[in-house]
Design a protein around this motif. Structure first.
Motif, short mmCIF file in Angstrom:
data_model
loop_
_atom_site.label_atom_id
_atom_site.label_comp_id
_atom_site.label_asym_id
_atom_site.label_seq_id
_atom_site.Cartn_x
_atom_site.Cartn_y
_atom_site.Cartn_z
N LYS B 391 77.49 14.59 74.00
CA LYS B 391 76.23 14.86 74.69
C LYS B 391 75.20 15.35 73.69
N ALA B 392 74.04 14.67 73.69
CA ALA B 392 72.93 15.06 72.81
C ALA B 392 71.83 15.66 73.64
N HIS B 393 71.37 16.85 73.26
CA HIS B 393 70.22 17.49 73.90
C HIS B 393 69.00 17.25 73.02
N PHE B 394 68.06 16.44 73.51
CA PHE B 394 66.83 16.18 72.76
C PHE B 394 65.80 17.28 73.04
N ILE B 395 65.88 17.86 74.22
CA ILE B 395 65.00 18.98 74.60
C ILE B 395 65.87 19.97 75.37
N THR B 396 65.65 21.25 75.17
CA THR B 396 66.26 22.27 76.02
C THR B 396 65.15 23.21 76.49
N GLN B 397 65.45 23.93 77.58
CA GLN B 397 64.45 24.85 78.13
C GLN B 397 65.21 25.84 79.00
N VAL B 398 64.74 27.08 79.07
CA VAL B 398 65.41 28.03 79.96
C VAL B 398 65.28 27.50 81.39
N ALA B 399 66.29 27.78 82.19
CA ALA B 399 66.38 27.18 83.52
C ALA B 399 65.15 27.52 84.37
N TYR B 400 64.75 28.78 84.35
CA TYR B 400 63.60 29.22 85.15
C TYR B 400 62.75 30.15 84.31
N GLY B 401 61.49 30.28 84.68
CA GLY B 401 60.63 31.23 83.99
C GLY B 401 59.73 30.52 82.99
N LYS B 402 59.19 31.29 82.06
CA LYS B 402 58.08 30.81 81.26
C LYS B 402 58.46 30.13 79.96
N GLY B 403 59.74 30.09 79.61
CA GLY B 403 60.11 29.45 78.35
C GLY B 403 59.61 28.02 78.27
N ALA B 404 59.04 27.64 77.10
CA ALA B 404 58.53 26.28 76.93
C ALA B 404 59.68 25.35 76.55
N PRO B 405 59.49 24.04 76.78
CA PRO B 405 60.52 23.09 76.33
C PRO B 405 60.65 23.14 74.81
N THR B 406 61.88 23.13 74.31
CA THR B 406 62.12 23.15 72.86
C THR B 406 62.70 21.81 72.45
N PRO B 407 61.91 21.01 71.69
CA PRO B 407 62.47 19.73 71.24
C PRO B 407 63.46 19.95 70.08
N HIS B 408 64.45 19.08 69.96
CA HIS B 408 65.43 19.17 68.87
C HIS B 408 65.54 17.83 68.16
N ASP B 409 65.29 17.84 66.83
CA ASP B 409 65.46 16.64 66.04
C ASP B 409 66.05 17.03 64.70
N PRO B 410 67.30 16.73 64.41
CA PRO B 410 68.21 15.97 65.27
C PRO B 410 68.52 16.74 66.55
N PRO B 411 68.93 16.01 67.57
CA PRO B 411 69.30 16.70 68.81
C PRO B 411 70.51 17.61 68.59
N LEU B 412 70.69 18.57 69.48
CA LEU B 412 71.94 19.34 69.50
C LEU B 412 73.02 18.39 69.99
N LEU B 413 74.17 18.43 69.36
CA LEU B 413 75.24 17.51 69.76
C LEU B 413 76.52 18.29 70.07
N TYR B 414 77.10 17.99 71.22
CA TYR B 414 78.35 18.65 71.62
C TYR B 414 79.39 17.60 71.99
N HIS B 415 80.64 17.93 71.70
CA HIS B 415 81.76 17.09 72.13
C HIS B 415 82.34 17.76 73.38
#
Lengths: 464, 464
Positions: B391-415
């Protein structure tokens, strides 16, 4: 007709004796398995069909505790029914025994093996010991008729100058890095032990024992070396699990459990054998993918948070332990000591404090657990107390590394029913509960008489 | 003899028709239940014996995904088999529909109810709708013969000037604070709805429907209001669970599942009814003890981490779905759309992209899931892609509240096989995998034609 009635009466008279027949006792004890690492405890990618089936045919505990957060004290408590400080088998500095340790479980302790042997049981220790590797502390000095396994942990002996230093050796473990001995009885028979085949060979020993000993009651203490790092699986399992090498190793233990239960059934011993599966402490989170998971519980091995000491617990005894039951009742490895003694018709030692309870009423579906309180020690110090659903942390500390103990006054308070993940400290809204738990802790500590510390003793350098 | 053979031949000829008989379809859809909140998914203090039994008699998925991280888009996707942007039922600002929303599921969408109704099914929606509460969007405009439930979420209507503002009202919820209407068909029949008895009354409706409709195939979409906050249980369940009110509510849903399955068995419909239990998104962690748990998965509702979208999934169809199977195969709520259509003999709409797959081979134990990829949208934007275990996360963001979207390049990668908790980013050691996932994302995004946005539309103030 008179004859018939007489036979029936005779059978009735015999019945209590039959019911009181000494059951075989098998304790399967894995090493560093997490609360969340089995299918029946919710793991998404480790397959454990045999243990899941064991749970479906028996009783699954959701509130089962090991007696310590690390290995040596946990094992000492399981085999003595006593909290680790009483036997001196804990320490605030070394925490467990090492190859240079000169201490071990004192001869004055009455182990489960000794007590059962005195009642006619054949007693066998297969797997990891870790209660003293010097000759006077080995299993056969503590009531076991036989021993096949490792004297201490699989990561403790390194071959000098082989492999990378420290953690990298764990993440790419090669068998030639490690030098732990495999023993039979009191002799080293293989060094380094081929860890790839340990789970398989332990299992073959266990199966052999069950097949041979079926006319005499037996106690089998089957303490797996795995999934403690470094992780090794046999070629039948290596590379097979979606969870990587950690999953391979747990899936091989699952296979092993299946073999043991299958053999017990084949030998028609299932109606007179209690098998209990559990673990020594929580998952070793330091080791990332090579460590397990405590599921929703907080933290892991080395910690007095729930993830460090709450472990899987499954009881199996067809016809006696009811099938398909999940219980939230509280119990501990120390209770297995007292329960096994009662089932064998042995007296619990009366000359010393014993911290276990007889959970037979719970296991047989006839009652609740007599345990309502659990004490969480880290080394020699009482860090936390649980009473009913409430747990107070008087001291917390990071599981490993340099963090100092942090005292809390008032203690941190969690309701483990509503908040099993210990996320929401509710002390300030429940000061009456805090007071009660403080009183329980104070009384307990006043009555605690620690034994002679065993874990600080070292072999003098000239004798190494 | 000839006659006998003829009858046998006739029976053989008839057999495929019998096998292809349209099964009843029941989808039980809870609201904000976490991956870790059921006994069979490892929760230690919530008792769910009925759902556990459903899993033991059927197939438990460990890799089942809702199609979105929040309610409205997730439900739109379940009922259309399409990712939320295609129907316009998602948004980066409002995220779900509200009582002042003027939008809803477009009439141009072909819902599961419409498609099954066209094939002769009786169709019923019981529970929460949340796909548009204006008359043109209600269930009976979307292919349902009947509707009994709430038009939107149970926390969305407050009685003015009653109770504390904001979150405190959730933590000490009193029924008089809330003003959500209960509807039958297109009429409001109770306002405020008595939320204490919603689960019970929904269940009575479902049982009645199953009993009445047994000569015609039926589709029951049973979308519970609970365990979405504010939490209410009937007096039979309130105060009973060790997990507090959250546990009470889940245990009442468990009871409800038991009633549905029992009725299906009593009416002798079990051999021709597929029941699927799942949920709309992960647990709402913001609400502490009033929110659920994703077990070992990361984060919860509102997030594209696994805890936000991986949900319990259990299939039950005695004689067709094999019993006692746990599968790690990947599937999604959108696959239920395609699978149900196939089972009913309906064509999948060919004039639009459909994101579901037919998982019949998996459900019947005859094959694997055709799904190997999952797209994780937050609102209108693709945040992450899973392909196989990666699974690659290209953008992450806190579920709720004011956190802005955080782009990731390279994406975060998890097995996700070795690391289901998404703890260890392994992108830099797996750049080939990153490249492949990027290509999948790019191709997917190029082909994605979003529908007209529905969630920004508001009822003009003068019409409120």
């Amino acid at each position: 007709m008179r004859l018939f009635l007489s036979v029936a009466s005779l059978l009735l008279l015999l019945a209590p004796t039959v019911a009181a027949e000494q059951p075989n006792i098998v304790i399967i004890f894995s090493d560093d398995l997490g609360y969340g690492d089995l299918g029946c405890y919710g793991h998404p990618t480790i397959k454990t069909p045999n243990i899941d089936k064991m749970a479906a045919e028996g009783m699954k505990f959701t509130t089962f505790y090991s007696a310590a957060e690390v290995c040596t004290p946990s094992r000492a408590a399981l085999l003595t029914g006593r909290l680790p400080p009483r036997s001196g088998m804990c320490s605030d500095t070394r925490r467990v025994l090492f190859p240079d340790s000169a201490g071990g479980l004192p001869a004055s302790e009455v182990t489960l093996a000794e007590a059962l042997k005195a009642k006619g049981y054949i007693t066998a220790c297969i797997g990891k010991w870790h209660l003293g590797h010097l000759p006077e502390y080995l299993p056969m000095k503590h009531g076991f008729d036989s021993f096949y396994g490792l004297p201490y942990v699989n990561d403790m002996d390194r071959v000098p100058d082989k492999g990378p230093k420290g953690r990298p050796a764990f993440f790419d473990p090669k068998i030639e890095y490690w030098n732990v001995p495999l023993m039979r009885g009191e002799k080293i028979i293989e060094r380094p032990a081929d860890q790839h085949t340990l789970t398989k060979r332990y299992t073959q020993e266990a199966v052999k024992l069950i097949k041979e000993k079926k006319d005499t009651p037996f106690f089998l203490y089957f303490a797996h070396t795995m999934p403690h790092v470094p992780l090794f699986a046999s070629k039948d399992f290596a590379g097979k699990s979606a969870r990587g090498i950690y999953g391979d190793v747990v899936e091989e233990i699952d296979w092993s459990v299946g073999e043991v239960l299958k053999t017990i059934r084949e030998e028609k011993l299932d109606k007179k054998t209690l098998v209990f599966f559990t673990d020594d402490n929580g998952p070793w989170l330091l080791f990332n993918e090579h460590g397990g998971s405590a599921g929703l519980l907080r933290d892991g091995k080395g910690s007095t948070w729930e993830g460090g000491m709450r472990v899987p617990g499954i009881a199996w005894w067809p016809g006696t332990v009811p099938a398909g039951v999940t219980t939230q009742e509280m119990a501990s490895t120390m209770d297995l000591y007292v329960t096994a003694l009662k089932l064998a018709g042995a007296d619990v030692p009366a000359d010393r404090p014993i911290d276990g309870f007889d959970i037979t009423p719970l296991l047989t579906g006839k009652g609740k657990s007599p345990r309502d309180t659990m004490f969480f020690y880290r080394g020699t110090r009482l860090f936390a107390v649980r009473h009913g659903p409430w747990k107070a942390h008087f001291i917390t500390q990071v599981a490993y590394g340099k963090g100092a103990p942090t005292p809390h006054d008032p203690p941190l308070l969690y309701h483990l029913g509503r908040d099993p993940g210990e996320k929401f400290d509710v002390a300030k809204d429940n000061m009456e509960v805090v007071k009660q738990l403080k009183e329980i802790a104070t009384k307990h500590s006043k009555d605690m008489k620690p034994g002679e510390p065993q874990l600080e003793k070292r072999i003098p350098p000239e004798k190494k």
